[in-house]
Design a protein around this motif. Structure first.
Motif, PDB file in Angstrom:
ATOM      1  N   GLY A 159       0.886  -1.114   0.026  1.00 43.48           N
ATOM      2  CA  GLY A 159       0.052  -0.034   0.059  1.00 43.48           C
ATOM      3  C   GLY A 159       0.780   1.314  -0.169  1.00 43.48           C
ATOM      4  O   GLY A 159       1.977   1.254   0.315  1.00 43.48           O
ATOM      5  N   PRO A 160       0.251   2.502  -0.194  1.00 47.25           N
ATOM      6  CA  PRO A 160       0.975   3.613  -0.211  1.00 47.25           C
ATOM      7  C   PRO A 160       1.526   3.971   1.097  1.00 47.25           C
ATOM      8  O   PRO A 160       2.587   4.649   1.155  1.00 47.25           O
ATOM      9  N   ASP A 161       1.042   3.282   2.144  1.00 50.87           N
ATOM     10  CA  ASP A 161       1.601   3.276   3.511  1.00 50.87           C
ATOM     11  C   ASP A 161       2.762   2.406   3.789  1.00 50.87           C
ATOM     12  O   ASP A 161       3.374   2.322   4.821  1.00 50.87           O
ATOM     13  N   GLY A 162       3.009   1.400   2.735  1.00 49.40           N
ATOM     14  CA  GLY A 162       4.016   0.549   2.913  1.00 49.40           C
ATOM     15  C   GLY A 162       3.533  -0.738   3.535  1.00 49.40           C
ATOM     16  O   GLY A 162       4.530  -1.462   3.888  1.00 49.40           O
ATOM     17  N   HIS A 163       2.410  -0.909   3.908  1.00 49.88           N
ATOM     18  CA  HIS A 163       1.801  -2.164   4.342  1.00 49.88           C
ATOM     19  C   HIS A 163       1.802  -3.231   3.403  1.00 49.88           C
ATOM     20  O   HIS A 163       1.976  -2.908   2.075  1.00 49.88           O
ATOM     21  N   ILE A 164       2.031  -4.598   4.115  1.00 50.42           N
ATOM     22  CA  ILE A 164       2.355  -5.807   3.247  1.00 50.42           C
ATOM     23  C   ILE A 164       1.248  -6.814   3.997  1.00 50.42           C
ATOM     24  O   ILE A 164       1.181  -6.803   5.024  1.00 50.42           O
ATOM     25  N   ALA A 165       0.722  -7.608   3.042  1.00 51.63           N
ATOM     26  CA  ALA A 165      -0.582  -8.549   3.317  1.00 51.63           C
ATOM     27  C   ALA A 165      -1.459  -7.655   4.341  1.00 51.63           C
ATOM     28  O   ALA A 165      -1.917  -6.777   3.771  1.00 51.63           O
ATOM     29  N   SER A 166      -1.611  -8.119   5.570  1.00 51.70           N
ATOM     30  CA  SER A 166      -2.338  -7.170   6.436  1.00 51.70           C
ATOM     31  C   SER A 166      -1.495  -6.707   7.759  1.00 51.70           C
ATOM     32  O   SER A 166      -1.977  -6.567   8.788  1.00 51.70           O
ATOM     33  N   LEU A 167      -0.294  -6.448   7.360  1.00 51.93           N
ATOM     34  CA  LEU A 167       0.636  -5.913   8.334  1.00 51.93           C
ATOM     35  C   LEU A 167       0.814  -4.446   8.023  1.00 51.93           C
ATOM     36  O   LEU A 167       1.500  -4.185   7.227  1.00 51.93           O
ATOM     37  N   PHE A 168       0.474  -3.507   8.900  1.00 51.50           N
ATOM     38  CA  PHE A 168       0.183  -2.170   9.121  1.00 51.50           C
ATOM     39  C   PHE A 168       1.368  -1.436   9.644  1.00 51.50           C
ATOM     40  O   PHE A 168       1.640  -2.170  10.573  1.00 51.50           O
ATOM     41  N   PRO A 169       1.703  -0.247   9.356  1.00 49.13           N
ATOM     42  CA  PRO A 169       2.612   0.490  10.157  1.00 49.13           C
ATOM     43  C   PRO A 169       2.247   0.636  11.279  1.00 49.13           C
ATOM     44  O   PRO A 169       1.187   0.998  11.877  1.00 49.13           O
ATOM     45  N   ASN A 170       3.369   0.350  12.260  1.00 49.72           N
ATOM     46  CA  ASN A 170       3.188   0.742  13.719  1.00 49.72           C
ATOM     47  C   ASN A 170       2.048  -0.378  14.430  1.00 49.72           C
ATOM     48  O   ASN A 170       1.606  -0.046  15.573  1.00 49.72           O
ATOM     49  N   HIS A 171       1.685  -1.437  13.704  1.00 47.68           N
ATOM     50  CA  HIS A 171       0.391  -2.175  14.439  1.00 47.68           C
ATOM     51  C   HIS A 171       1.503  -3.510  14.855  1.00 47.68           C
ATOM     52  O   HIS A 171       2.409  -3.879  14.738  1.00 47.68           O
ATOM     53  N   SER A 172       0.734  -3.981  16.274  1.00 47.54           N
ATOM     54  CA  SER A 172       1.166  -4.699  17.104  1.00 47.54           C
ATOM     55  C   SER A 172       1.380  -6.241  16.368  1.00 47.54           C
ATOM     56  O   SER A 172       2.329  -7.116  16.814  1.00 47.54           O
ATOM     57  N   ALA A 173       0.884  -6.542  15.324  1.00 47.10           N
ATOM     58  CA  ALA A 173       0.976  -7.501  14.521  1.00 47.10           C
ATOM     59  C   ALA A 173       2.269  -7.725  14.100  1.00 47.10           C
ATOM     60  O   ALA A 173       2.744  -8.895  13.484  1.00 47.10           O
ATOM     61  N   LEU A 174       2.818  -6.719  13.692  1.00 44.16           N
ATOM     62  CA  LEU A 174       4.424  -6.635  13.171  1.00 44.16           C
ATOM     63  C   LEU A 174       5.284  -7.525  14.329  1.00 44.16           C
ATOM     64  O   LEU A 174       6.513  -7.975  13.744  1.00 44.16           O
ATOM     65  N   ASP A 175       5.010  -7.379  15.399  1.00 42.88           N
ATOM     66  CA  ASP A 175       5.825  -8.124  16.574  1.00 42.88           C
ATOM     67  C   ASP A 175       5.524  -9.360  16.816  1.00 42.88           C
ATOM     68  O   ASP A 175       6.451 -10.131  17.613  1.00 42.88           O
ATOM     69  N   GLU A 176       4.430  -9.940  16.115  1.00 45.33           N
ATOM     70  CA  GLU A 176       4.164 -11.179  16.385  1.00 45.33           C
ATOM     71  C   GLU A 176       5.327 -12.397  15.902  1.00 45.33           C
ATOM     72  O   GLU A 176       5.548 -12.273  14.611  1.00 45.33           O
ATOM     73  N   THR A 177       5.968 -12.972  16.807  1.00 50.76           N
ATOM     74  CA  THR A 177       6.802 -13.982  16.151  1.00 50.76           C
ATOM     75  C   THR A 177       6.605 -15.424  16.563  1.00 50.76           C
ATOM     76  O   THR A 177       7.106 -16.353  15.981  1.00 50.76           O
ATOM     77  N   ASP A 178       5.501 -15.773  17.366  1.00 41.21           N
ATOM     78  CA  ASP A 178       5.367 -17.051  17.819  1.00 41.21           C
ATOM     79  C   ASP A 178       4.391 -17.735  16.736  1.00 41.21           C
ATOM     80  O   ASP A 178       4.416 -19.090  16.688  1.00 41.21           O
ATOM     81  N   GLU A 179       3.314 -16.800  16.446  1.00 35.75           N
ATOM     82  CA  GLU A 179       2.393 -17.499  15.492  1.00 35.75           C
ATOM     83  C   GLU A 179       2.751 -17.598  14.017  1.00 35.75           C
ATOM     84  O   GLU A 179       3.231 -16.670  13.656  1.00 35.75           O
ATOM     85  N   TRP A 180       2.190 -18.351  13.100  1.00 38.12           N
ATOM     86  CA  TRP A 180       2.427 -18.199  11.841  1.00 38.12           C
ATOM     87  C   TRP A 180       1.454 -17.306  11.286  1.00 38.12           C
ATOM     88  O   TRP A 180       1.692 -16.790  10.092  1.00 38.12           O
ATOM     89  N   VAL A 181       0.213 -17.427  11.857  1.00 37.47           N
ATOM     90  CA  VAL A 181      -1.118 -16.570  11.129  1.00 37.47           C
ATOM     91  C   VAL A 181      -1.467 -15.676  12.546  1.00 37.47           C
ATOM     92  O   VAL A 181      -1.831 -16.323  13.424  1.00 37.47           O
ATOM     93  N   THR A 182      -1.767 -14.559  12.233  1.00 36.18           N
ATOM     94  CA  THR A 182      -2.306 -13.876  13.230  1.00 36.18           C
ATOM     95  C   THR A 182      -3.549 -13.023  12.831  1.00 36.18           C
ATOM     96  O   THR A 182      -3.836 -13.209  11.524  1.00 36.18           O
ATOM     97  N   PHE A 183      -4.069 -12.217  13.553  1.00 35.72           N
ATOM     98  CA  PHE A 183      -5.419 -11.663  13.200  1.00 35.72           C
ATOM     99  C   PHE A 183      -5.553 -10.182  13.520  1.00 35.72           C
ATOM    100  O   PHE A 183      -4.703  -9.955  14.721  1.00 35.72           O
ATOM    101  N   ILE A 184      -6.176  -9.409  13.096  1.00 35.64           N
ATOM    102  CA  ILE A 184      -6.515  -8.053  13.441  1.00 35.64           C
ATOM    103  C   ILE A 184      -7.818  -7.795  13.452  1.00 35.64           C
ATOM    104  O   ILE A 184      -8.747  -8.309  12.471  1.00 35.64           O
ATOM    105  N   ILE A 185      -8.361  -6.893  14.306  1.00 39.68           N
ATOM    106  CA  ILE A 185      -9.749  -6.355  14.312  1.00 39.68           C
ATOM    107  C   ILE A 185      -9.764  -4.896  14.013  1.00 39.68           C
ATOM    108  O   ILE A 185     -11.037  -4.293  14.305  1.00 39.68           O
ATOM    109  N   ASP A 186      -8.655  -4.368  13.801  1.00 38.56           N
ATOM    110  CA  ASP A 186      -8.850  -2.792  13.739  1.00 38.56           C
ATOM    111  C   ASP A 186      -8.052  -2.162  12.603  1.00 38.56           C
ATOM    112  O   ASP A 186      -7.044  -1.557  12.646  1.00 38.56           O
ATOM    113  N   SER A 187      -8.209  -2.974  11.427  1.00 39.41           N
ATOM    114  CA  SER A 187      -7.248  -2.627   9.981  1.00 39.41           C
ATOM    115  C   SER A 187      -7.431  -1.031  10.105  1.00 39.41           C
ATOM    116  O   SER A 187      -8.660  -0.745   9.994  1.00 39.41           O
ATOM    117  N   PRO A 188      -6.505  -0.320   9.522  1.00 39.37           N
ATOM    118  CA  PRO A 188      -6.820   0.945   9.403  1.00 39.37           C
ATOM    119  C   PRO A 188      -7.601   1.378   8.044  1.00 39.37           C
ATOM    120  O   PRO A 188      -8.042   2.511   7.716  1.00 39.37           O
TER     121      PRO A 188
END
Length: 266
Positions: A159-188
Motif C-alpha cells: 500500500g502507499p503506507d508501506g503495508h504488506i499482507a495485512s501488516l500495517f505500520p506501527n501495528h502490534s501484529a508486526l511484532d508477532e513472532t510465535d504464531e504463523w498466522v495472526t489476526f487483526i480487528i482494527d485494520s486502518p
C-alpha cells in the motif's frame, strides 16, 4: 526496455516500462518457479494477496501459460484475507477465484481459503492448523532454521503506507513472532477484521515477490528499498527480508520513480 539490477540486501529490482510488460515478466517468473518446485518437490505451494496483484497475474490465464503450467500441482494459500463471506466484494478469495483460479485447471481441494464463518481469531487459528497439517505431509516445505512453513512463493503487493499482507505500520501484529498466522480487528483500512501471515512466515519463504505499480506508491517504494539511514520510518515492506530465500521487486516506472540513482535505459 526493462532495467534489472540487484540492490544490496533489498533484493533484485525489476523495473518494467509499463504494466503490460510487468504482467508478462511476472507470469514468466511465476511459471519458472512453479516448474522448478514441481521438478524438485512434486508440488508448488504459493500464497497470494489481494489488491491489484491478481489482475497483474492475469497473463497466467493466457497462452502459453494456461497450457504449460502444471496447475494440478499448485497448492494455493492466502498471505492475508479479510474475514468476510467468500462471495463478498472485499474477499481476496473471490478476487483470486474470479480473476485467476476459475480460468485455469486448479484442483479445488488444493485451494486453501480461510473459514469465513468464525471470528478473526478463530479463523487465524484454524488457518494455522491447516498449514501445519500440510507442513507435516510436506505439501508445504519447512524452514531448515526454524519450524516455520517455507512456501515456494509468497506474492505481496504494497500500500502507499508501506503495508504488506495485512501488516500495517506501527501495528502490534508486526511484532508477532510465535504464531504463523495472526489476526487483526482494527485494520486502518476497511474491512477491519483480517487474518495475515506473520513476518517470520513471510521471511521463511523460498521466494518473495513484491509487486508494486503506480506513482502513488513511489514514496513508499523509496522508503522500503533505498538506504536512507536510521531515521527512516520503518515500513512493514522494509521488514520483508527472506532469511535464506530470494526477494524480487516487480515495479513499473511510476512506482520506481523516486528510487535513488536509478537510470532508465531507453
Amino acid at each position: 526496455m526493462a532495467l534489472s539490477e540487484v540492490n544490496n540486501d533489498r533484493g533484485e529490482l525489476r523495473v518494467l516500462e509499463n504494466s503490460d510488460e510487468l504482467r508478462t515478466d511476472l507470469a514468466d517468473y511465476i511459471a519458472e518457479l512453479s516448474e522448478a518446485a514441481v521438478k524438485e518437490r512434486g508440488v508448488f505451494a504459493i500464497a497470494l494477496s489481494g489488491g491489484s496483484l491478481i489482475d497483474l497475474m492475469g497473463k497466467l490465464c493466457e497462452a502459453p501459460y494456461n497450457k504449460t503450467v502444471d496447475w494440478a500441482k499448485w497448492y494455493i494459500f492466502w498471505a492475508d484475507e479479510r474475514v468476510v463471506a467468500k462471495n463478498h466484494s472485499d474477499s481476496n478469495y473471490k478476487l483470486a477465484k474470479d480473476g485467476l483460479l476459475s480460468k485455469v485447471p486448479i484442483v479445488p481441494s488444493h485451494v486453501h481459503s480461510i473459514n469465513d464463518s468464525v471470528s478473526a481469531e478463530e479463523a487465524a487459528d484454524e488457518y494455522m492448523f491447516v498449514i501445519r497439517q500440510l507442513v507435516k505431509t510436506r505439501m508445504v516445505s519447512v524452514s531448515d532454521i526454524s519450524d516455520c512453513p517455507k512456501f515456494d512463493l509468497i506474492l505481496l503487493g504494497m500500500g502507499p503506507d508501506g503495508h504488506i499482507a495485512s501488516l500495517f505500520p506501527n501495528h502490534s501484529a508486526l511484532d508477532e513472532t510465535d504464531e504463523w498466522v495472526t489476526f487483526i480487528i482494527d485494520s486502518p483500512k476497511p474491512p477491519p477484521e483480517r487474518i495475515t501471515f506473520t513476518l517470520p512466515v513471510i521471511n521463511s519463504a523460498s521466494n518473495v515477490a513484491m509487486v508494486v505499480t503506480g506513482e502513488s506508491k513511489a514514496e513508499a517504494v523509496h522508503l522500503a528499498i533505498d538506504n536512507i539511514g536510521p531515521d527512516c520510518p520503518s515500513l512493514p515492506a522494509r521488514l520483508v527480508q527472506p532469511t535464506k530465500g530470494k526477494l524480487v521487486w516487480f515495479l513499473d516506472k511510476p512506482a520506481a520513480s523516486k528510487l535513488d540513482g536509478l537510470q532508465f535505459s531507453e
